[in-house]
Motif scaffolding. Structure first.
Motif, PDB file in Angstrom:
ATOM      1  N   PRO A  26       0.769  -1.243   0.000  1.00 45.37           N
ATOM      2  CA  PRO A  26       0.000   0.000   0.000  1.00 45.37           C
ATOM      3  C   PRO A  26       0.803   1.299   0.000  1.00 45.37           C
ATOM      4  N   GLY A  27       2.128   1.233   0.167  1.00 44.99           N
ATOM      5  CA  GLY A  27       2.897   2.459   0.336  1.00 44.99           C
ATOM      6  C   GLY A  27       2.997   3.302  -0.923  1.00 44.99           C
ATOM      7  N   PHE A  28       3.438   4.550  -0.766  1.00 46.45           N
ATOM      8  CA  PHE A  28       3.586   5.459  -1.904  1.00 46.45           C
ATOM      9  C   PHE A  28       4.628   4.944  -2.898  1.00 46.45           C
TER      10      PHE A  28
ATOM     11  N   TYR B  95      -5.248   5.513   2.097  1.00 49.28           N
ATOM     12  CA  TYR B  95      -4.356   6.648   2.330  1.00 49.28           C
ATOM     13  C   TYR B  95      -4.995   7.677   3.259  1.00 49.28           C
ATOM     14  N   GLN B  96      -6.305   7.859   3.115  1.00 48.51           N
ATOM     15  CA  GLN B  96      -6.984   8.803   4.001  1.00 48.51           C
ATOM     16  C   GLN B  96      -7.001   8.275   5.436  1.00 48.51           C
ATOM     17  N   LYS B  97      -7.256   6.983   5.598  1.00 44.63           N
ATOM     18  CA  LYS B  97      -7.285   6.391   6.939  1.00 44.63           C
ATOM     19  C   LYS B  97      -5.919   6.449   7.610  1.00 44.63           C
ATOM     20  N   LYS B  98      -4.850   6.359   6.817  1.00 46.56           N
ATOM     21  CA  LYS B  98      -3.502   6.434   7.363  1.00 46.56           C
ATOM     22  C   LYS B  98      -3.081   7.872   7.664  1.00 46.56           C
ATOM     23  N   GLY B  99      -3.902   8.827   7.230  1.00 45.65           N
ATOM     24  CA  GLY B  99      -3.574  10.226   7.455  1.00 45.65           C
ATOM     25  C   GLY B  99      -2.672  10.823   6.399  1.00 45.65           C
TER      26      GLY B  99
ATOM     27  N   PRO C  48       0.317  16.958   5.481  1.00 49.51           N
ATOM     28  CA  PRO C  48       1.749  17.156   5.737  1.00 49.51           C
ATOM     29  C   PRO C  48       2.518  15.833   5.795  1.00 49.51           C
ATOM     30  N   GLN C  49       1.937  14.823   6.449  1.00 47.96           N
ATOM     31  CA  GLN C  49       2.587  13.514   6.503  1.00 47.96           C
ATOM     32  C   GLN C  49       2.685  12.906   5.103  1.00 47.96           C
ATOM     33  N   GLY C  50       1.618  13.067   4.333  1.00 50.23           N
ATOM     34  CA  GLY C  50       1.620  12.556   2.965  1.00 50.23           C
ATOM     35  C   GLY C  50       2.656  13.245   2.093  1.00 50.23           C
ATOM     36  N   ASN C  51       2.810  14.563   2.269  1.00 46.04           N
ATOM     37  CA  ASN C  51       3.822  15.298   1.503  1.00 46.04           C
ATOM     38  C   ASN C  51       5.226  14.817   1.837  1.00 46.04           C
ATOM     39  N   SER C  52       5.465  14.517   3.113  1.00 46.84           N
ATOM     40  CA  SER C  52       6.767  14.006   3.526  1.00 46.84           C
ATOM     41  C   SER C  52       7.043  12.645   2.887  1.00 46.84           C
ATOM     42  N   LEU C  53       6.036  11.779   2.894  1.00 46.29           N
ATOM     43  CA  LEU C  53       6.185  10.459   2.275  1.00 46.29           C
ATOM     44  C   LEU C  53       6.389  10.576   0.762  1.00 46.29           C
TER      45      LEU C  53
END
Length: 206
Positions: free
Chosen positions: A75-77, A133-137, A192-197
């Motif tokens: 599931p990761g980016f 992805y939404q559930k993971k924040g 913000p967490q998604g942008n970092s990933l």
């Protein structure tokens, strides 16, 4: 040339010509010329064009199934980016199945229906991926009800039709450009967490 090898060469030639010219513009003579055999020799392997289209289309369906399996693995980016690369390479080989789908539907509706079933599975996988992805924040809270379903629809359309449009407009494409086109749909919604990933994924991908 062994018969099995000739048959494979016919299929490869058909794939290349269908992708370049469209199914309706390609005649058996064109395929025979590409392989370097007579039409009679080609007809020994495929009695008519519809049989060849069916063979190539079924091969494309099997290849698409393998790509969709990859979308279920991780599931990761970074994994998603790798899976987009797999889809790009699949679509470069079989994009006539997208661009000529209406034509195939008119003459061989069962083939078109099988293709649509697989594409619907692909759309549902994209929906599930965005929900995860939404559930993971990693994605922001939905801006409005149905926001991410619409995003999934946009990603799906981009996956299916970006390549034919790109080749028509610019005559060239690349896996990187394709992946960037998909990520450009997603990035405005990243948390913000998604942008970092995403930044980490971008570094690994390059």
């Amino acid at each position: 040339m062994p018969r099995s090898q000739t048959k494979l060469k016919i299929i490869e030639a058909a794939l290349a010509l269908f992708a370049k010219q469209g199914v309706s513009q390609v005649k058996l003579q064109h395929i025979a010329d590409e392989v370097g055999i007579s039409v009679g020799n080609l007809a020994y392997h495929f009695k008519h064009k519809e049989e060849l289209i069916e063979t190539v289309h079924k091969q494309g369906l099997q290849a698409l199934e393998e790509v969709l399996k990859a979308f279920l693995e991780a599931p990761g980016f970074y994994d998603f980016d790798r899976q987009l690369s797999l889809f790009y390479h699949f679509s470069t080989r079989y994009h006539f199945c997208f661009s000529c789908n209406r034509e195939i539907h008119l003459h061989q509706p069962q083939l078109a229906a099988s293709w649509q079933d697989q594409l619907h599975k692909f759309f549902l996988q994209i929906c599930k991926r965005l929900d995860l992805y939404q559930k993971k924040g990693w994605l922001q809270t939905e801006w409005w009800d149905g926001c991410y379903e619409q995003l999934a629809h946009n990603i799906f359309l981009c996956c299916c039709y970006w390549l034919p449009q790109q080749q028509f407009v610019e005559g060239a494409s690349s896996s990187m450009a394709f992946r960037q086109a998909i990520w450009s749909q997603i990035r405005p919604y990243l948390s913000p967490q998604g942008n970092s990933l995403y930044a980490q994924t971008n570094q690994l991908a390059h």
